[in-house]
Scaffold this motif. Structure first.
Motif, PDB file in Angstrom:
ATOM      1  N   CYS A 180       0.805  -1.219   0.000  1.00  0.00           N
ATOM      2  CA  CYS A 180       0.000   0.000   0.000  1.00  0.00           C
ATOM      3  C   CYS A 180       0.844   1.278   0.000  1.00  0.00           C
ATOM      4  CB  CYS A 180      -0.915   0.031   1.226  1.00  0.00           C
ATOM      5  SG  CYS A 180      -2.083  -1.340   1.297  1.00  0.00           S
ATOM      6  N   ALA A 181       2.150   1.113   0.173  1.00  0.00           N
ATOM      7  CA  ALA A 181       3.018   2.298   0.238  1.00  0.00           C
ATOM      8  C   ALA A 181       3.095   2.964  -1.139  1.00  0.00           C
ATOM      9  CB  ALA A 181       4.406   1.888   0.716  1.00  0.00           C
ATOM     10  N   GLU A 182       3.104   4.276  -1.139  1.00  0.00           N
ATOM     11  CA  GLU A 182       3.207   5.030  -2.396  1.00  0.00           C
ATOM     12  C   GLU A 182       4.673   5.294  -2.716  1.00  0.00           C
ATOM     13  OE1 GLU A 182       0.852   8.506  -2.135  1.00  0.00           O
ATOM     14  OE2 GLU A 182      -1.019   7.423  -1.856  1.00  0.00           O
TER      15      GLU A 182
END
Length: 251
Positions: free
Chosen positions: A249-251
Motif C-alpha cells: 500500500c506504500a506510495e
C-alpha cells in the motif's frame, strides 16, 4: 503415510514443523492441509488449553501432518494427558541431564518399557483403532523430541544423546542464548560453540536435528549443516504476511 518417527529414522526426508501458539483448529488445519510435515501445539508458551489442543490435534486428521505437543514442563502427568488426546509426539522443554531424558522417554511408553498409565479413550479414535489396540499401533510410532535450551544441557549433551528413544533434538537458540546471558546474540562465539557441540553430539549418536528457520536462507544454512527439520511459528508467519501486504500500500 508413514509416521514422523519412521520418517526421521528410516528416510533422509527434509521436513517442516510449525509451532502453533494460536489456539485455533482452523489455523492448524490450514497448516496441515498446506503440506506441513508436523505441527507443534504449544502448551508451554502459547494461549492453548486442553480443549483447544484436542481440537487442533483432531484437525490434522486426513493429512500426513504429525500433531506434536510442546508441554509446559517435562512431567509425566502432562505427557499422559496430551498423548491421550491423540498427540503423535511430545516436545520436552528444559532437558538438562541424561536422567531427564530417560524420564522423558519413559513417560511416553507403557510398562514394562515406561510408566505411562492406560487411558487413550480419545486417542484411539484419532488413530482409527480399537481402544485396546492403541498401544500396539501407536507406542512405537510416537515421536520424542528434546529441546536443548540450557548451558547444563550443552555440558551434558553426550550423555543425553546416549539415551535410547530420542527421535529429534532441537538446540533452541532463543532459550539457549538467554540461558548463556546472550539473549538474541545469535552470532556470539559462545553460542555458536555451544550449538556446534550439540550438533556434533547429535551427529555422532545419529539423532536427527531440528531448528527454527524463518526464511529460505536460514533453512538452506541448516540443511547444509545436516539438519533434517526446520520450524516456523504460526503467529510470526501471519505477522510477516500482514506486513508484506501493508508494504504493497506504500506510495
Amino acid at each position: 503415510m508413514a509416521h514422523m518417527k519412521h520418517r526421521l529414522h528410516h528416510s533422509t526426508d527434509r521436513m517442516t514443523m510449525h509451532i502453533c501458539t494460536i489456539p485455533s483448529a482452523t489455523v492448524t488445519q490450514a497448516l496441515a492441509a498446506a503440506g506441513a510435515d508436523a505441527v507443534i501445539i504449544d502448551m508451554e508458551h502459547g494461549a492453548i488449553g486442553y480443549t483447544e489442543a484436542h481440537a487442533m490435534i483432531a484437525a490434522t486428521a486426513g493429512t500426513h501432518c504429525a500433531p506434536l505437543v510442546r508441554i509446559a514442563e517435562a512431567d509425566a502427568r502432562l505427557v499422559k494427558r496430551v498423548l491421550d488426546l491423540g498427540a503423535e509426539g511430545i516436545v520436552f522443554p528444559l532437558i538438562r541431564t541424561a536422567e531427564d531424558a530417560r524420564r522423558a522417554v519413559a513417560s511416553m511408553r507403557y510398562p514394562p518399557n515406561g510408566n505411562r498409565g492406560f487411558g487413550p479413550f480419545i486417542a484411539h479414535s484419532r488413530w482409527g483403532t480399537a481402544l485396546t489396540e492403541y498401544p500396539a499401533k501407536m507406542e512405537d510410532n510416537l515421536t520424542c523430541c528434546l529441546l536443548v535450551e540450557t548451558a547444563d544441557a550443552v555440558a551434558n549433551i553426550d550423555e543425553i544423546c546416549a539415551v535410547e528413544g530420542i527421535d529429534l533434538l532441537v538446540p533452541a537458540m532463543f532459550d539457549l542464548s538467554t540461558d548463556l546471558g546472550l539473549m538474541g546474540q545469535f552470532d556470539h562465539p559462545d553460542l555458536l560453540a555451544a550449538m556446534g557441540k550439540v550438533e556434533a553430539a547429535a551427529k555422532a549418536a545419529n539423532i536427527p536435528l531440528g531448528n527454527a528457520a524463518l526464511n529460505e536462507t536460514q533453512a538452506r544454512s541448516l540443511f547444509d549443516r545436516g539438519y533434517r527439520v526446520i520450524a516456523g511459528f504460526d503467529v510470526l508467519w501471519l505477522r510477516e504476511k500482514t506486513m508484506q501486504a501493508q508494504a504493497w500500500c506504500a506510495e
